[in-house]
Design a protein around this motif. Structure first.
Motif, PDB file in Angstrom:
ATOM      1  N   UNK A 156       0.845  -1.193   0.000  1.00  0.00           N
ATOM      2  CA  UNK A 156       0.000   0.000   0.000  1.00  0.00           C
ATOM      3  C   UNK A 156       0.880   1.242   0.000  1.00  0.00           C
ATOM      4  N   UNK A 157       0.250   2.398  -0.046  1.00  0.00           N
ATOM      5  CA  UNK A 157       0.991   3.666  -0.091  1.00  0.00           C
ATOM      6  C   UNK A 157       1.507   4.034   1.294  1.00  0.00           C
ATOM      7  N   UNK A 158       2.228   3.107   1.928  1.00  0.00           N
ATOM      8  CA  UNK A 158       2.828   3.293   3.253  1.00  0.00           C
ATOM      9  C   UNK A 158       4.230   2.689   3.237  1.00  0.00           C
ATOM     10  N   UNK A 159       5.057   2.943   4.253  1.00  0.00           N
ATOM     11  CA  UNK A 159       6.404   2.351   4.296  1.00  0.00           C
ATOM     12  C   UNK A 159       6.433   0.904   4.764  1.00  0.00           C
ATOM     13  N   UNK A 160       5.285   0.289   5.015  1.00  0.00           N
ATOM     14  CA  UNK A 160       5.262  -1.054   5.587  1.00  0.00           C
ATOM     15  C   UNK A 160       4.526  -2.026   4.667  1.00  0.00           C
ATOM     16  N   UNK A 161       5.171  -3.156   4.394  1.00  0.00           N
ATOM     17  CA  UNK A 161       4.523  -4.239   3.665  1.00  0.00           C
ATOM     18  C   UNK A 161       3.757  -5.115   4.647  1.00  0.00           C
ATOM     19  N   UNK A 162       2.695  -5.742   4.169  1.00  0.00           N
ATOM     20  CA  UNK A 162       1.847  -6.582   5.031  1.00  0.00           C
ATOM     21  C   UNK A 162       1.650  -7.939   4.379  1.00  0.00           C
ATOM     22  N   UNK A 163       1.672  -8.970   5.223  1.00  0.00           N
ATOM     23  CA  UNK A 163       1.509 -10.343   4.763  1.00  0.00           C
ATOM     24  C   UNK A 163       0.201 -10.893   5.305  1.00  0.00           C
ATOM     25  N   UNK A 164      -0.622 -11.478   4.411  1.00  0.00           N
ATOM     26  CA  UNK A 164      -1.924 -12.033   4.764  1.00  0.00           C
ATOM     27  C   UNK A 164      -1.984 -13.498   4.361  1.00  0.00           C
ATOM     28  N   UNK A 165      -2.847 -14.253   5.047  1.00  0.00           N
ATOM     29  CA  UNK A 165      -3.123 -15.605   4.568  1.00  0.00           C
ATOM     30  C   UNK A 165      -4.212 -15.558   3.501  1.00  0.00           C
ATOM     31  N   UNK A 166      -4.549 -16.681   2.920  1.00  0.00           N
ATOM     32  CA  UNK A 166      -5.456 -16.694   1.785  1.00  0.00           C
ATOM     33  C   UNK A 166      -6.889 -16.324   2.164  1.00  0.00           C
ATOM     34  N   UNK A 167      -7.191 -16.302   3.463  1.00  0.00           N
ATOM     35  CA  UNK A 167      -8.521 -15.909   3.923  1.00  0.00           C
ATOM     36  C   UNK A 167      -8.596 -14.447   4.333  1.00  0.00           C
ATOM     37  N   UNK A 168      -7.513 -13.695   4.102  1.00  0.00           N
ATOM     38  CA  UNK A 168      -7.542 -12.271   4.380  1.00  0.00           C
ATOM     39  C   UNK A 168      -7.184 -11.889   5.796  1.00  0.00           C
ATOM     40  N   UNK A 169      -6.655 -12.813   6.601  1.00  0.00           N
ATOM     41  CA  UNK A 169      -6.226 -12.498   7.956  1.00  0.00           C
ATOM     42  C   UNK A 169      -4.757 -12.099   7.940  1.00  0.00           C
ATOM     43  N   UNK A 170      -4.442 -10.976   8.581  1.00  0.00           N
ATOM     44  CA  UNK A 170      -3.067 -10.478   8.562  1.00  0.00           C
ATOM     45  C   UNK A 170      -2.155 -11.371   9.389  1.00  0.00           C
ATOM     46  N   UNK A 171      -1.030 -11.759   8.780  1.00  0.00           N
ATOM     47  CA  UNK A 171      -0.035 -12.595   9.454  1.00  0.00           C
ATOM     48  C   UNK A 171       1.024 -11.729  10.118  1.00  0.00           C
ATOM     49  N   UNK A 172       1.554 -10.765   9.393  1.00  0.00           N
ATOM     50  CA  UNK A 172       2.594  -9.909   9.948  1.00  0.00           C
ATOM     51  C   UNK A 172       2.629  -8.580   9.214  1.00  0.00           C
ATOM     52  N   UNK A 173       3.143  -7.588   9.905  1.00  0.00           N
ATOM     53  CA  UNK A 173       3.356  -6.253   9.348  1.00  0.00           C
ATOM     54  C   UNK A 173       4.822  -5.915   9.523  1.00  0.00           C
TER      55      UNK A 173
END
Length: 563
Positions: A156-173
């Motif tokens: 996204x337009x932020x300095x942090x990448x985000x990792x999600x599982x296939x169901x849309x739950x965030x794993x890590x930031x």
């Protein structure tokens, strides 16, 4: 009793035409035929106008129509604004679209039917279970990991990448770097907006990001607090500061095997290449003037064999490069750019590297020949609305496109494609009942009498918790126009105690609604009771002596006499 012809017709309509089990199978061929689109190749039409004497041109065009999976289409409309990115897992069953409306839409292609084409979940990357944020940023890129559909990366337009599982739950930031450190090598993450990312071609635990802080960073998905490698791009065209914005990046397989190569484009017009295993202190090859300076190169891709690199620049050109002779382009063609308005406009090699696909400002899909960069097919998908994102899935052999009008289009050919849109069209449309139309029924709260869904209460496996989107439209809105929008909880509102918390946790806070006079009078002693609070002064207090008047008139006369 005589019956009229109208009575007979009414009786015939009322009684069933047959008894027993009725065959409810769907006519798959008819449904697929209804999805057929008129393939208009404007490139060939232009050739026909130049060469009208060629009698065999019609036969050739019919043969070429089956060369690409574009004979049929299926439309998905779940976004309200421009679609900036499209991603599919390796199996082709999970489709994720990102948009300028700052949300992700998750679609299960294996569960959709022709009448229920909608997203099963809407994800706001900035709202998680741990914290709720009022921020909103555009979605730049969504990428499924290689050889696994279990997790995807969201940029996204932020300095942090985000990792999600296939169901849309965030794993890590992943961590954000310290913007006050001058040396970018010492920061643990990006200090400004990330613009692009790419997965390692074979390792599912490694990916690379590039941002506007003039750095390229390599990450391990299991180490979110610090990147593994930092590559600072020193721009020679950016003056004494040496800083520029990185606009696109790709991690492809190397031509001679190994760990592959990383190729990135920058706003200063340069194209830089590093080896997958380093060294990263200096690039393996660099082209300073690959595109015009200060133009946004949004499209970048590497062929499957690692020999060719294709770029789509903001200078209205598409260029083909050879990684073995990374100096001058092999071919160049003009193509109207949309990167100034939509910086995520991409370009992509076909799975077999025999073609190149990209969109255009006019809403056309362009399929180019990689050897000559001449168009093999130019067909309208969303005329009048720019075509931003394209994705040619290798297993499905279907082309997914995203447009500025919020429409996702699946192009396929029944004789060439598998699953995907064909799975959807092979199912019978969902039977609609009277209560599906809210204008004809009494509206009920779809979440039940309890209001919102409770996923952490005593009954987390209830129907409400398992179906959080029941009663919502395809775009995620409530079907009831009278139901108010629930605003997002801001960090300030979350830290402010509410009335329930004050009443339960602060002792004596329930006295604020009590009448003070009534509170004091309840301690007044009754007849015969001992005065507990002021009894010590009962015997010592003087008794007041007041003059008694016979009437109110005597009192008035006394006051007049004093005056």
């Amino acid at each position: 009793m005589d019956f009229s012809a109208d009575d007979d017709e009414a009786f015939r309509q009322h009684m069933p035409a047959q008894f027993g089990k009725i065959d409810g199978s769907v006519n798959v061929e008819a449904q697929i035929e209804r999805a057929r689109r008129k393939v208009v190749d404007e490139n060939k039409q232009a050739k026909k106008e130049k060469d009208s004497d060629d009698d065999d041109s019609d036969d050739d065009s019919e043969d070429d129509d089956d060369e690409f999976p574009v004979s049929h289409e299926l439309i998905i409309k779940t976004h309200d604004r421009a679609i900036t990115t499209i991603a599919l897992d390796n199996s082709g069953t999970r489709l994720i679209t990102g948009s300028n409306d700052c949300t992700l839409k998750l679609h299960d292609l294996s569960a959709l039917t022709p009448s229920t084409i909608r997203a099963f979940k809407t994800v706001d990357p900035f709202v998680t279970k741990a914290s709720q944020s009022a921020e909103s940023h555009s979605i730049h890129q969504v990428l499924f990991g290689p050889h696994s559909g279990g997790q995807f990366l969201c940029i996204t337009a932020t300095p942090q990448a985000r990792l999600f599982n296939r169901d849309g739950e965030q794993i890590s930031e992943f961590v954000k770097g310290d913007m006050y450190l001058r040396d970018k090598h010492n920061t643990k993450g990006h200090t400004s907006e990330i613009t692009t990312a790419a997965w390692h071609p074979t390792n599912r635990d490694r990916f690379v990001t590039a941002g506007t802080d003039s750095t390229v960073r390599i990450w391990d998905v299991n180490k979110r607090m610090k990147q593994e490698e930092v590559v600072v791009h020193k721009s020679r065209a950016a003056g004494s500061a040496g800083m520029t914005r990185m606009t696109a990046i790709v991690w492809g397989a190397a031509a001679d095997g190994g760990s592959g190569m990383i190729v990135s484009a920058a706003l200063d017009g340069s194209l830089v290449m590093w080896g997958g295993n380093g060294p990263f202190h200096r690039p393996a090859a660099e082209i300073r003037d690959a595109h015009v300076k200060d133009t946004w190169t949004s499209g970048l891709d590497i062929s499957a064999d690692g020999r060719l690199v294709i770029t789509r620049g903001g200078d209205d050109t598409i260029k083909l490069w050879d990684t073995r002779k990374f100096k001058t382009p092999l071919n160049t063609t003009s193509h109207q750019s949309t990167s100034s308005q939509y910086p995520t406009s991409n370009i992509q090699f076909a799975p077999n590297s025999q073609s190149i696909i990209t969109g255009s400002e006019t809403g056309h899909l362009h399929i180019l020949n990689p050897a000559t960069l001449r168009p093999e097919l130019v067909t309208p998908v969303t005329p009048g609305s720019p075509l931003i994102s394209v994705n040619w899935h290798p297993k499905l052999n279907q082309i997914f496109t995203g447009s500025a009008n919020g429409q996702t289009t699946i192009l396929f050919n029944p004789s060439m494609s598998t699953a995907g849109a064909l799975t959807i069209l092979s199912k019978a449309p969902k039977k609609r009942y009277l209560d599906d139309d809210p204008s004809l029924t009494v509206d009920m709260d779809p979440l039940g009498m309890a209001g919102e869904a409770n996923t952490s209460g005593p009954n987390p496996g209830s129907f409400v918790s398992r179906h959080p989107t029941v009663g919502l439209t395809a775009s995620g809105r409530s079907r009831d126009p009278r139901r108010p929008h629930i605003p997002a909880i801001t960090p300030f509102a979350k830290s402010t105690p509410d009335q329930k918390y004050v009443m339960e946790q602060i002792e004596g806070s329930d006295m604020r609604d009590e009448d003070p006079r009534e509170a004091l009078l309840k301690y007044q002693p009754k007849a015969g009771e001992k005065n507990v609070f002021t009894g010590a002064w009962d015997k010592t207090q003087p008794k007041g002596v007041y003059k008694d008047y016979d009437s109110e008139e005597d009192e008035r006369e006394r006051k007049k006499a004093k005056k």
